[in-house]
Write an enzyme that holds these catalytic residues in place. Structure first.
Site, PDB file in Angstrom:
ATOM      1  N   ASP A   1       5.243  -8.122 -82.001  1.00 21.34           N
ATOM      2  CA  ASP A   1       4.817  -9.025 -80.924  1.00 21.34           C
ATOM      3  C   ASP A   1       6.051  -9.724 -80.347  1.00 21.34           C
ATOM      4  OD1 ASP A   1       1.883 -10.615 -80.230  1.00 21.34           O
ATOM      5  OD2 ASP A   1       3.760 -11.599 -79.653  1.00 21.34           O
TER       6      ASP A   1
ATOM      7  N   GLY B   1      -9.200 -15.850 -76.219  1.00 19.94           N
ATOM      8  CA  GLY B   1      -7.782 -15.903 -75.868  1.00 19.94           C
ATOM      9  C   GLY B   1      -7.145 -14.549 -75.633  1.00 19.94           C
ATOM     10  N   GLN B   2      -7.952 -13.506 -75.425  1.00 28.05           N
ATOM     11  CA  GLN B   2      -7.352 -12.203 -75.110  1.00 28.05           C
ATOM     12  C   GLN B   2      -6.634 -12.278 -73.765  1.00 28.05           C
ATOM     13  OE1 GLN B   2     -10.088  -8.852 -74.950  1.00 28.05           O
ATOM     14  NE2 GLN B   2      -8.425  -7.371 -74.773  1.00 28.05           N
TER      15      GLN B   2
ATOM     16  N   HIS C   1      -5.912  -4.558 -79.014  1.00 29.73           N
ATOM     17  CA  HIS C   1      -4.810  -4.630 -79.969  1.00 29.73           C
ATOM     18  C   HIS C   1      -5.212  -5.504 -81.142  1.00 29.73           C
ATOM     19  CE1 HIS C   1      -4.377  -7.726 -76.854  1.00 29.73           C
ATOM     20  NE2 HIS C   1      -3.914  -8.522 -77.817  1.00 29.73           N
TER      21      HIS C   1
HETATM   22  P1  DGP Z   1      -3.769 -11.585 -77.049  1.00 29.22           P
HETATM   23  O1  DGP Z   1      -3.682 -13.036 -76.742  1.00 29.22           O
HETATM   24  O2  DGP Z   1      -4.597 -11.325 -78.299  1.00 29.22           O
HETATM   25  O3  DGP Z   1      -4.204 -10.744 -75.868  1.00 29.22           O
HETATM   26  O4  DGP Z   1      -2.300 -11.158 -77.446  1.00 29.22           O
HETATM   27  C1  DGP Z   1      -1.380 -10.548 -76.602  1.00 29.22           C
HETATM   28  C2  DGP Z   1      -0.082 -10.516 -77.353  1.00 29.22           C
HETATM   29  O5  DGP Z   1       0.789  -9.609 -76.686  1.00 29.22           O
HETATM   30  C3  DGP Z   1       0.640 -11.848 -77.416  1.00 29.22           C
HETATM   31  O6  DGP Z   1       0.723 -12.277 -78.780  1.00 29.22           O
HETATM   32  C4  DGP Z   1       2.021 -11.572 -76.867  1.00 29.22           C
HETATM   33  C5  DGP Z   1       2.102 -10.062 -76.845  1.00 29.22           C
HETATM   34  N1  DGP Z   1       2.845  -9.524 -75.729  1.00 29.22           N
HETATM   35  C6  DGP Z   1       2.644  -9.808 -74.414  1.00 29.22           C
HETATM   36  N2  DGP Z   1       3.513  -9.112 -73.662  1.00 29.22           N
HETATM   37  C7  DGP Z   1       4.258  -8.368 -74.531  1.00 29.22           C
HETATM   38  C8  DGP Z   1       5.327  -7.439 -74.344  1.00 29.22           C
HETATM   39  O7  DGP Z   1       5.767  -7.134 -73.227  1.00 29.22           O
HETATM   40  N3  DGP Z   1       5.861  -6.888 -75.464  1.00 29.22           N
HETATM   41  C9  DGP Z   1       5.410  -7.190 -76.723  1.00 29.22           C
HETATM   42  N4  DGP Z   1       6.011  -6.588 -77.753  1.00 29.22           N
HETATM   43  N5  DGP Z   1       4.395  -8.054 -76.926  1.00 29.22           N
HETATM   44  C10 DGP Z   1       3.836  -8.632 -75.838  1.00 29.22           C
END
Ligand code: DGP
Length: 114
Positions: free
Chosen positions: A30, A93-94, A100
């Site tokens: 993340d 909070g998605q 994922h």
């Molecule tokens: P959610 O809130 O459950 O939809 O989580 C989305 C997650 O995705 C958040 O913890 C940050 C992560 N994230 C967002 N953009 C990127 C990215 O460009 N690269 C990576 N590795 N993670 C990302």
């Protein structure tokens, strides 16, 4: 899906630190980690949320779950404990609408979550 962030990580148009991969799943760190281990596990195909994943091809949800556990083992948190979280929908909070699972571990985790 052309403008999906996580689809672009699958195709490597957007860089990510990939830690585990199977034919149909990929796991990457993340970008904003909330714990020493914070890895996202996704199907390579585009499914918006857990409902779509649950209705997907036979075995895909199972493969995502197995990948999540394999990541936990690889990260060394399987025995100490980890959390697998699928935020689903706006109230949960998605923010990225490619399903994922967050594999979170490496520290004490509070319950209930916020
Ligand atoms: P959610 O809130 O459950 O939809 O989580 C989305 C997650 O995705 C958040 O913890 C940050 C992560 N994230 C967002 N953009 C990127 C990215 O460009 N690269 C990576 N590795 N993670 C990302």
């Amino acid at each position: 899906m052309t403008d999906c962030l996580f689809c672009k990580i699958v195709t490597k148009e957007i860089p990510a630190t990939i830690v585990y991969e199977t034919d149909r799943t990929v796991a990457f760190r993340d970008v904003n980690p909330q714990a020493p281990t914070h890895v996202l596990v996704i199907p390579k195909g585009h499914y918006e949320n857990t409902a779509a994943l649950a209705a997907a091809d036979e075995g895909l949800a199972d493969e995502v779950l197995k990948t999540a556990h394999a990541v936990a083992v690889q990260e060394g948190v399987a025995d100490t404990g980890y959390r697998l979280v699928f935020n689903t929908g706006p109230q949960a909070g998605q923010t990225v609408f490619h399903v994922h699972g967050h594999v979170v571990g490496g520290r004490d985790l509070q319950w209930p979550p916020g």
